[in-house]
Design a protein around this motif. Sequence first.
Motif, PDB file in Angstrom:
ATOM      1  N   LEU A  88     -45.887 -51.209 -42.203  1.00 34.23           N
ATOM      2  CA  LEU A  88     -46.075 -50.808 -43.600  1.00 34.23           C
ATOM      3  C   LEU A  88     -44.770 -51.080 -44.326  1.00 34.23           C
ATOM      4  CD1 LEU A  88     -47.859 -47.392 -43.052  1.00 34.23           C
ATOM      5  CD2 LEU A  88     -48.847 -49.394 -44.195  1.00 34.23           C
ATOM      6  N   ARG A  89     -44.860 -51.714 -45.476  1.00 33.13           N
ATOM      7  CA  ARG A  89     -43.628 -52.010 -46.226  1.00 33.13           C
ATOM      8  C   ARG A  89     -43.699 -51.341 -47.587  1.00 33.13           C
ATOM      9  NH1 ARG A  89     -40.020 -56.337 -44.633  1.00 33.13           N
ATOM     10  NH2 ARG A  89     -38.211 -55.933 -45.925  1.00 33.13           N
ATOM     11  N   PHE A  90     -42.676 -50.540 -47.885  1.00 34.53           N
ATOM     12  CA  PHE A  90     -42.611 -49.792 -49.140  1.00 34.53           C
ATOM     13  C   PHE A  90     -41.466 -50.308 -49.990  1.00 34.53           C
ATOM     14  CE2 PHE A  90     -44.323 -47.083 -45.919  1.00 34.53           C
ATOM     15  CZ  PHE A  90     -45.398 -46.483 -46.538  1.00 34.53           C
ATOM     16  N   GLU A  94     -41.431 -48.781 -57.232  1.00 34.64           N
ATOM     17  CA  GLU A  94     -42.762 -49.408 -57.160  1.00 34.64           C
ATOM     18  C   GLU A  94     -43.101 -50.206 -58.413  1.00 34.64           C
ATOM     19  OE1 GLU A  94     -45.670 -46.468 -56.113  1.00 34.64           O
ATOM     20  OE2 GLU A  94     -45.184 -46.639 -53.989  1.00 34.64           O
ATOM     21  N   LEU A  99     -43.343 -55.615 -54.682  1.00 38.24           N
ATOM     22  CA  LEU A  99     -44.424 -55.483 -53.690  1.00 38.24           C
ATOM     23  C   LEU A  99     -45.509 -56.544 -53.953  1.00 38.24           C
ATOM     24  CD1 LEU A  99     -45.855 -52.220 -52.325  1.00 38.24           C
ATOM     25  CD2 LEU A  99     -47.456 -53.868 -53.246  1.00 38.24           C
ATOM     26  N   LEU A 122     -53.362 -44.938 -47.162  1.00 40.15           N
ATOM     27  CA  LEU A 122     -51.995 -45.034 -46.660  1.00 40.15           C
ATOM     28  C   LEU A 122     -51.661 -43.838 -45.771  1.00 40.15           C
ATOM     29  CD1 LEU A 122     -49.229 -46.373 -46.837  1.00 40.15           C
ATOM     30  CD2 LEU A 122     -48.904 -45.308 -49.053  1.00 40.15           C
ATOM     31  N   ALA A 133     -45.017 -42.299 -51.627  1.00 39.68           N
ATOM     32  CA  ALA A 133     -45.302 -43.619 -52.193  1.00 39.68           C
ATOM     33  C   ALA A 133     -46.770 -43.695 -52.559  1.00 39.68           C
ATOM     34  CB  ALA A 133     -44.973 -44.689 -51.165  1.00 39.68           C
ATOM     35  N   LYS A 135     -48.274 -46.912 -52.816  1.00 40.91           N
ATOM     36  CA  LYS A 135     -48.848 -48.093 -52.162  1.00 40.91           C
ATOM     37  C   LYS A 135     -47.839 -48.773 -51.245  1.00 40.91           C
ATOM     38  CE  LYS A 135     -48.180 -50.890 -56.328  1.00 40.91           C
ATOM     39  NZ  LYS A 135     -48.754 -51.873 -57.216  1.00 40.91           N
ATOM     40  N   ALA A 136     -48.375 -49.604 -50.363  1.00 42.24           N
ATOM     41  CA  ALA A 136     -47.513 -50.328 -49.406  1.00 42.24           C
ATOM     42  C   ALA A 136     -48.207 -51.627 -49.029  1.00 42.24           C
ATOM     43  CB  ALA A 136     -47.310 -49.491 -48.153  1.00 42.24           C
ATOM     44  N   TYR A 138     -49.505 -53.619 -45.994  1.00 43.94           N
ATOM     45  CA  TYR A 138     -49.827 -53.392 -44.585  1.00 43.94           C
ATOM     46  C   TYR A 138     -50.069 -54.740 -43.916  1.00 43.94           C
ATOM     47  CZ  TYR A 138     -52.629 -52.346 -40.474  1.00 43.94           C
ATOM     48  OH  TYR A 138     -53.102 -52.297 -39.191  1.00 43.94           O
ATOM     49  N   VAL A 237     -42.287 -48.950 -39.998  1.00 43.07           N
ATOM     50  CA  VAL A 237     -42.201 -48.628 -41.428  1.00 43.07           C
ATOM     51  C   VAL A 237     -40.907 -49.206 -41.988  1.00 43.07           C
ATOM     52  CG1 VAL A 237     -41.953 -46.755 -43.095  1.00 43.07           C
ATOM     53  CG2 VAL A 237     -43.615 -46.564 -41.249  1.00 43.07           C
ATOM     54  N   GLU A 239     -38.675 -49.692 -45.502  1.00 42.63           N
ATOM     55  CA  GLU A 239     -38.531 -49.286 -46.897  1.00 42.63           C
ATOM     56  C   GLU A 239     -37.418 -50.112 -47.533  1.00 42.63           C
ATOM     57  OE1 GLU A 239     -38.026 -45.235 -49.530  1.00 42.63           O
ATOM     58  OE2 GLU A 239     -37.339 -45.271 -47.484  1.00 42.63           O
TER      59      GLU A 239
END
Length: 461
Positions: A88-90, A94, A99, A122, A133, A135-136, A138, A237, A239
Amino acid sequence: MDYDVLILGGGIIGCAVAYELSKYNINIALIEKGYDVANDISFANTAVVYDGSESYSSQMALLEKRGINIIRKHCKKFNVRYNKIGSLRFFLDESSGALDNMYSNSKEHGIDGVRIIENDELYNMEPRLNIKANKAIYSENTAIISPYNLAVSYAEIAVDNGVNFRLEEEVIDIKTISKGFRVTTNKNKFTCKLVINTIPNESFNDMCNTVASEMKNKKMKCIIVRKSINDNLNKIVIEDIEDGNSMITVPISENENLIGVKFNNNLSSKLELPENILKNIKRESIVNIFTEVYSENDMLIDDSNLEEGYIKIIGNHYAKISIAPAIAQDIENKVKISMNVTKKKDYIDRKRETYIFREMTKDQINRIISLDKRYGNIICNCNNISEGEIIDSIRRPLGARTVEGVKRRTGIGLGNCNGSSCNIKIIKILAREMNKSVLNIVDDSMDSQILVGRIKEFNEI
Ligand SMILES: Cc1cc2nc3c(=O)[nH]c(=O)nc-3n(C[C@H](O)[C@H](O)[C@H](O)COP(=O)(O)OP(=O)(O)OC[C@H]3O[C@@H](n4cnc5c(N)ncnc54)[C@H](O)[C@@H]3O)c2cc1C
């Protein structure tokens, strides 16, 4: 000529190149200054196999996309653990559009299995997430492996197919000679037709300084903390914080996370940024901390001197493990064309079998003990590792010659006692197998002697 091909450096890239070239009828040696292969950065990293979805560079994204597919197949073939857990990338900000930008890049590069996930989905996917957060990104593809095991597998198969691994030899000079090169090490001089230089930031003069000097080294440091927590994450994960600073949490086992903080400048100020994750780490749960420096250049196979017989791998990258096998196959293709090689008829594309007790049934264990009693002598009580497994790790092709080499190959010493009860037993077995005094057994490098002398002159210890 002493060799057709000399590979310089025994990290993951050098070993992967040795593996790919070992299928041809050419005389190859690999020169590595350490006591073991993959002893440098190829051992100390976050062990993630990236799929290219996170890359802003098309060239790197496509190499990663190829690399992850090759690594998956190789891990299956060599029986190396490949844990496809996804990531998962945050993004801290945002609203920045980063993203969406990253997501559309991944689509452009044709990377399947990647999507944006939001809110409920999420937190259903990662209920113990410590980041607020909406959204991410995936990716279901991202995986964890042991880069060391993969590199050793490449090296073992290369040795079995005739590649000569010259460990403890440091390259100090390369000179052109008629139709080839003379490579000088601290111990020998070798001639060869082709040099493949995989050593990052080498200190000797080489032919490709022109290209290398044009590469801008953006230095970054990384601290990796392994912590033990009850509420482990399911996914890798990542970030992104700001200015290329980021935090990565990798669930490396059921109750351990490996946390990496990448930052540009000094450590203390930047550590405040990912405080939301770090604040939950108790001091006593930190098992290991180390820092590494690396640059974030795109990788490049510099073959501008291929006609003279020189190839150099240029650039360091956060996903170099992931792309190593793709780079090795690209080099194989260049060598095939430039040297007009033929395939070996007796090539063995298989790693010799290992017996790993903790993964075996009681019946299988008993069968092996009946064949060799040393498998019944448990040396590591934490991880249930037998004398037979240690001896095998030493006697294998390119076997362990240091305490760390035995630990990394077998998993001994990595249990709760941190090696306190088995270190001396490993030293004794290594000394016996290598016909050396225990005083000459080292931890992992020439200057890492463990026992400095006897306190009493018994005949045996
Ligand atoms: C902190 C950190 C985390 C990372 N995490 C990841 C990750 O999660 N996923 C990923 O894909 N990549 C990751 N990477 C990148 C990756 O681990 C490294 O870039 C990669 O292992 C480098 O492999 P290599 O073969 O190029 O170099 P190395 O592993 O450095 O190998 C070079 C070898 O050359 C030898 N050598 C040096 N000088 C000489 C000489 N003069 N003569 C003979 N031998 C010599 C060295 O002893 C060494 O064994 C990470 C890197 C860092 C720093």
